[in-house]
Enzyme design. Structure first.
Site, PDB file in Angstrom:
ATOM      1  N   HIS A  79      36.541   6.683  80.091  1.00 35.58           N
ATOM      2  CA  HIS A  79      35.850   6.656  78.814  1.00 35.58           C
ATOM      3  C   HIS A  79      35.182   7.729  78.527  1.00 35.58           C
ATOM      4  CE1 HIS A  79      36.591   2.043  78.930  1.00 35.58           C
ATOM      5  NE2 HIS A  79      36.275   2.120  80.255  1.00 35.58           N
ATOM      6  N   CYS A  92       2.493  21.606  94.630  1.00 37.20           N
ATOM      7  CA  CYS A  92       1.524  22.363  95.129  1.00 37.20           C
ATOM      8  C   CYS A  92       1.014  22.004  96.466  1.00 37.20           C
ATOM      9  CB  CYS A  92       0.125  22.606  94.268  1.00 37.20           C
ATOM     10  SG  CYS A  92       0.702  23.277  92.476  1.00 37.20           S
ATOM     11  N   GLU A 138      24.565  10.333  94.369  1.00 41.99           N
ATOM     12  CA  GLU A 138      24.035  11.057  95.008  1.00 41.99           C
ATOM     13  C   GLU A 138      24.491  12.160  95.433  1.00 41.99           C
ATOM     14  OE1 GLU A 138      20.922  11.235  95.912  1.00 41.99           O
ATOM     15  OE2 GLU A 138      20.795  12.213  97.976  1.00 41.99           O
ATOM     16  N   GLU A 197      21.548  20.295  92.821  1.00 42.18           N
ATOM     17  CA  GLU A 197      20.079  20.923  93.169  1.00 42.18           C
ATOM     18  C   GLU A 197      20.055  21.789  94.216  1.00 42.18           C
ATOM     19  OE1 GLU A 197      17.438  18.010  94.810  1.00 42.18           O
ATOM     20  OE2 GLU A 197      18.943  17.046  96.007  1.00 42.18           O
ATOM     21  N   GLY A 225      -2.397  19.469  90.891  1.00 42.19           N
ATOM     22  CA  GLY A 225      -2.485  18.327  89.995  1.00 42.19           C
ATOM     23  C   GLY A 225      -2.737  18.862  88.583  1.00 42.19           C
ATOM     24  N   LYS A 281      23.036  16.219  95.154  1.00 45.98           N
ATOM     25  CA  LYS A 281      22.759  16.977  96.101  1.00 45.98           C
ATOM     26  C   LYS A 281      23.543  18.272  95.751  1.00 45.98           C
ATOM     27  CE  LYS A 281      20.392  15.739  97.824  1.00 45.98           C
ATOM     28  NZ  LYS A 281      19.541  14.460  98.070  1.00 45.98           N
TER      29      LYS A 281
HETATM   30  C1  F6R Z   1      16.539  14.923  95.567  1.00 48.79           C
HETATM   31  C2  F6R Z   1      15.041  14.649  95.830  1.00 48.79           C
HETATM   32  C3  F6R Z   1      14.459  14.022  94.797  1.00 48.79           C
HETATM   33  C4  F6R Z   1      13.359  13.181  95.077  1.00 48.79           C
HETATM   34  C5  F6R Z   1      12.529  12.568  94.099  1.00 48.79           C
HETATM   35  C6  F6R Z   1      11.863  11.409  94.428  1.00 48.79           C
HETATM   36  O1  F6R Z   1      17.269  15.610  96.585  1.00 48.79           O
HETATM   37  O2  F6R Z   1      14.701  15.111  96.780  1.00 48.79           O
HETATM   38  O3  F6R Z   1      15.217  13.681  93.627  1.00 48.79           O
HETATM   39  O4  F6R Z   1      14.292  11.925  95.501  1.00 48.79           O
HETATM   40  O5  F6R Z   1      11.666  13.482  93.585  1.00 48.79           O
HETATM   41  O6  F6R Z   1      10.860  11.898  95.526  1.00 48.79           O
HETATM   42  P1  F6R Z   1      10.293  10.562  96.302  1.00 48.79           P
HETATM   43  O7  F6R Z   1      11.344   9.936  96.917  1.00 48.79           O
HETATM   44  O8  F6R Z   1       9.539  11.645  97.434  1.00 48.79           O
HETATM   45  O9  F6R Z   1       9.503   9.769  95.700  1.00 48.79           O
END
Ligand code: F6R
Length: 614
Positions: free
Chosen positions: A510, A2, A487, A494, A100, A491
């Protein structure tokens, strides 16, 4: 998550609120709302994005030089208009926005309902507005004291801002666990509040970051800060370093693409002034300060989430290779809940772009309580993690607005590379000649990334067009390229919503090999110095089952490129630095596939940039 913004001053609040919410939309985009105060207190809100809020507000009375605004990532209650913030108190005289979670909201709500309160939404936030109003009326105290007393009854995390129709010259805000920054204008009596500094930088560079358990009161044009225990605080005022340009798309179609193309600079900035390839020196204060601790370390624990966790895995390989210290890489969310063994001799490194991730923060708090030295690698200056660590290094990648992390990852890996080499140097585990070689190569990385972006962009677009309808995708890599595979898969899933998995290349046999048929694209990172022959065998195994190979290979490659369906060349480099290059085409591939599928790449569904709930 938020995003919250607020304005108090002599001017109209509306424009600042809308622009600010647009800048904070990366934090959540389920719904948006504002409240404006000008004699009467008006709330406009709706499901959906800030653009829809603007449409809702069009033609309405938008006057008011006090205002609050919110863009939501839903936690409690479905993302609809009723649950959108601001929320009003029982009488409708108090409006409140919240980032929060109020953990004991159900108990508080039950008690308030028994006392005759009626709630409109399913949110935890609405409970707080009712509680504040009830305390104000019953205890006959002013708004500030009512907020303070109410917060003493609340369990959970919050950044809140409150406006009251009956207190038109007052704005109250408070923070515990969720970020809040106040911008102080040159114009007397003007203040800008926000979840981060991005909405504020256009108006003022003078800010103060509010700490946990602090309440800010702006009353009659003056700001005061106190703790929820009623102790006065002198706020620490500082100058913002970010520029407005960094927050704009700068001609790119999406922030994500801009941020991918910024990597030559962001990688350079993350290392700038921190090492001297000629004289083999480090200028990382955090390393010098903790040199004796580093010499005697038995173990390093890295905690992080998502992409930052993948950077942590690269960090593990780097630190173990060069520093010869055992490293454990933990999902912050799991680490905290399995009663881990942590001692005063441990170094716990948290990696976080936002510096606000609740899981990472909680893991760090626990490690700190157990006496470990805690170290932060974060991007957002002044965020919560750097403020609670003993030492750390900022990644200096600049604001990352696209929800999918790109330049933050490569900057984290660059800093981890320097950290690993620094640790190795302090512990006498690396020969000067080897240090010279790695430094020299590291120095060339920004330029190599620049060349790579130019050479592979069109190719990635072409390959993307061939796989735009793929329902699944596998990513394989070995050694340093295994975290790159993870990674790459993250990418793709998401931002394009294509199901993707990353695996160590040899692990495929496996289990995942069962998935391979003529419809399964398999992205393999098969660079020259990273177990090339072994990965080549894994590629043969995929080809034998008619899988489609998209290979990332080293320039001049002959064997893999011969059998792959598609290949993308990257410049040759040290195997330990390959992640800094191999990641780039995978980012572009995901980006183009997502764009071709019509996805909102900067704001993928269900996600938010700062994950401030556990
Ligand atoms: C993926 C992505 C998330 C963040 C994760 C941690 O592209 O952005 O997986 O890497 O939420 O966020 P930070 O690095 O801000 O702690």
């Amino acid at each position: 998550m938020c995003g919250i913004v607020a304005y108090y001053g002599p001017d109209e609040a509306y424009d600042f609120l809308i622009k600010g919410l647009q800048r904070l939309e990366y934090r959540g985009y389920d719904s948006a709302g504002i409240a404006l105060l000008n004699g009467d207190l008006r709330v406009y809100k709706n499901k959906g994005k800030v653009a829809e809020l603007e449409a809702t507000a069009k033609g309405k009375n938008l006057s008011g030089n006090r205002g609050i605004g919110h863009t939501r990532w839903a936690t409690h209650g479905e993302p609809n208009t009723v649950n959108a913030h601001p929320h009003l108190s029982q009488s409708g005289d108090i409006a409140l926005i919240h980032n929060g979670i109020i953990e004991n909201y159900a108990t508080l709500k039950k008690v308030l309902i028994e006392r005759g309160h009626e709630f409109k939404s399913d949110t935890d936030t609405e409970v707080l507005t009712h509680l504040i109003e009830e305390i104000k009326d019953k205890e006959n105290v002013d708004l500030l004291e009512a907020v303070r007393l109410a917060l003493n009854e609340v369990v959970g995390a919050y950044a809140i801002v409150i406006l009251s129709k009956n207190d038109p010259n007052t704005l109250i805000a408070a923070r515990k666990g969720s970020p809040l920054v106040v911008g102080i204008s040159e114009q007397a009596g003007e203040f800008f509040l926000a979840s981060d500094a991005t909405p504020i930088v256009e108006y003022t560079k003078t800010v103060t970051y509010i700490n946990d358990n602090e309440i800010v009161a702006i009353q009659d044009g003056e700001m005061t800060v106190k703790t929820i225990d009623n102790e006065a605080i002198s706020p620490f005022i500082q100058e913002l370093k970010i520029s407005l340009d960094a927050l704009e798309k700068g001609g790119y179609e999406h922030f994500m693409l801009k941020e991918i193309f910024e990597q030559p600079k962001s990688i350079y900035d993350s290392m700038r002034g921190r090492f001297d390839p000629q004289n083999l020196n480090f200028a990382m204060q955090s390393l010098t300060e903790y040199a004796s601790k580093i010499k005697n370390l038995d173990r390093i624990i890295i905690v992080a989430c998502g992409t930052s966790w993948h950077a942590g895995l690269v960090g593990e390989y780097l630190i173990e290779e060069f520093g010869r210290i055992p490293v454990e890489v933990e999902y912050a969310s799991e680490f905290r809940y399995r009663n881990p063994i942590i001692t005063e001799d441990d170094l716990v490194i948290a990696i976080s772009q936002s510096g606000e991730t609740a899981d990472t923060l909680a893991a760090l708090e626990m490690a700190k309580e157990k006496g470990a030295t805690i170290y932060g690698i974060c991007n957002v200056v002044g965020s919560s993690i750097p403020r609670m660590t003993h030492a750390g290094a900022y990644t200096h990648a600049g604001p990352e607005i696209g929800v999918a992390s790109t330049k933050a990852f490569t900057a984290q890996v660059s800093v981890l590379t320097l950290l690993a080499l620094g640790i190795a140097d302090i512990r006498g585990k690396i020969a000067r000649e080897r240090l010279r070689e790695v430094f020299a190569e590291l120095d060339t990385i920004p330029q190599k990334v620049e060349e790579l972006l130019q050479s592979c962009n069109e190719k990635c677009k072409e390959i993307a067009a061939a796989y735009v309808d793929a329902p699944n995708c596998l990513y394989l890599g070995r050694g340093y390229n295994f975290p790159v595979a993870l990674e790459g898969a993250l990418k793709l899933k998401e931002i394009s919503y294509i199901h993707a998995e990353g695996y160590p290349a040899a692990e495929m046999k496996h289990g995942p090999i069962a998935l391979i048929d003529e419809n399964m694209p398999v992205v393999v990172i098969a660079t020259k110095r990273n177990y090339y022959e072994k990965v080549l065998s894994n590629i043969q195994e995929v080809k034998a089952r008619k899988g489609k190979i998209i290979a990332v290979v080293t320039e001049g490659d002959e064997k893999v490129s011969e059998i792959a369906d598609h290949y993308i060349e990257i410049p040759d480099t040290e195997d330990c630095l390959t992640p800094l290059l191999a990641t780039i085409p995978l980012q572009l591939l995901s980006y183009y596939i997502a764009v071709m599928r019509g996805c909102n790449v900067d704001q993928p569904r269900n996600l938010a940039k700062s994950v401030t709930v556990e």
